[in-house]
Design an enzyme around this catalytic site. Structure first.
Site, mmCIF file in Angstrom:
data_model
loop_
_atom_site.group_PDB
_atom_site.id
_atom_site.type_symbol
_atom_site.label_atom_id
_atom_site.label_comp_id
_atom_site.label_asym_id
_atom_site.label_seq_id
_atom_site.Cartn_x
_atom_site.Cartn_y
_atom_site.Cartn_z
ATOM 1 N N ALA A 1 -4.512 -3.748 1.559
ATOM 2 C CA ALA A 1 -5.414 -4.269 2.898
ATOM 3 C C ALA A 1 -4.501 -3.613 3.792
ATOM 4 C CB ALA A 1 -5.720 -5.287 2.515
ATOM 5 N N VAL A 2 -4.303 -2.366 4.088
ATOM 6 C CA VAL A 2 -3.497 -2.844 5.190
ATOM 7 C C VAL A 2 -4.008 -2.868 6.971
ATOM 8 C CG1 VAL A 2 -2.577 -0.777 7.212
ATOM 9 C CG2 VAL A 2 -2.505 -0.748 4.080
ATOM 10 N N HIS B 1 3.295 0.907 12.589
ATOM 11 C CA HIS B 1 3.762 0.299 11.279
ATOM 12 C C HIS B 1 1.982 1.114 10.828
ATOM 13 C CE1 HIS B 1 4.030 -1.508 7.137
ATOM 14 N NE2 HIS B 1 5.467 -1.461 8.009
ATOM 15 N N GLY C 1 0.621 -5.796 15.624
ATOM 16 C CA GLY C 1 0.451 -4.663 17.420
ATOM 17 C C GLY C 1 2.059 -3.898 17.154
ATOM 18 N N ALA D 1 0.617 -1.389 -0.051
ATOM 19 C CA ALA D 1 -0.002 -0.232 -0.168
ATOM 20 C C ALA D 1 0.956 1.506 0.057
ATOM 21 C CB ALA D 1 -1.265 0.114 1.316
ATOM 22 N N PHE E 1 -10.757 5.483 -3.153
ATOM 23 C CA PHE E 1 -9.325 4.931 -2.410
ATOM 24 C C PHE E 1 -10.724 4.429 -2.309
ATOM 25 C CE2 PHE E 1 -8.397 4.782 1.959
ATOM 26 C CZ PHE E 1 -7.145 4.885 1.912
#
Length: 158
Positions: A81-82, A89, A86, A57, A114
């Protein structure tokens, strides 16, 4: 009163779809949804659809900028897809991707839709790529078709 609106059908539109390969198990469904929507609702010819694949992305804005600079396309759909992990990032990648794509749209007067999922879980990403919550790739394609037409209408009518 004068109202300018865009419609969905865009038979002659040339569309680039810039697609992230990361999280491909989700992104491929987004791509299928976008292509299906362009063809079925927009009646865009398959010959007028170009798919550009990038690693992730974060790379979408640069590829979209290069595509827009070519002047060969009426609009661009960015798909990816993001998924939150944990570490921080997620915030950096999602934020920079969003800002970069918006900048491309404004710099080149080219609609950039988008279609990048930003979710907390894998389950949420799967739901938004064609199951419970619809297909956000298809929704991004609908938005793009309307924007291509509304920008053309603005040029002609105002």
């Amino acid at each position: 009163m004068h109202i300018v609106e865009g419609h969905i059908e865009a038979k002659s539109a040339k569309v680039a779809i810039v697609v992230s390969r990361f999280n491909s198990f989700v992104v491929e469904s987004l791509l299928s949804g976008a292509i299906d929507t362009l063809k079925r609702f927009g009646q865009v010819s398959e010959d007028n659809i170009t798919v550009v694949r990038v690693p992730g992305a974060f790379e979408l804005p640069l590829a979209a900028k290069k595509v827009a600079a070519s002047g060969k396309f009426d609009g661009i759909i960015a798909l990816g897809a993001v998924i939150r992990g944990g570490t921080p990032h997620f915030d950096f990648v999602a934020g920079e991707c969003n800002k970069g794509l918006a900048q491309v749209s404004l710099e080149f007067n080219t609609p950039v839709s988008f279609g990048v999922l930003t979710t907390d879980t894998i389950e949420q990403a799967i739901e938004r790529s064609g199951t419970k919550a619809g297909n956000k790739g298809g929704e991004a394609a609908l938005g793009l078709l309307e924007m291509v037409n509304v920008l053309n209408a603005i040029d002609k009518e105002l």
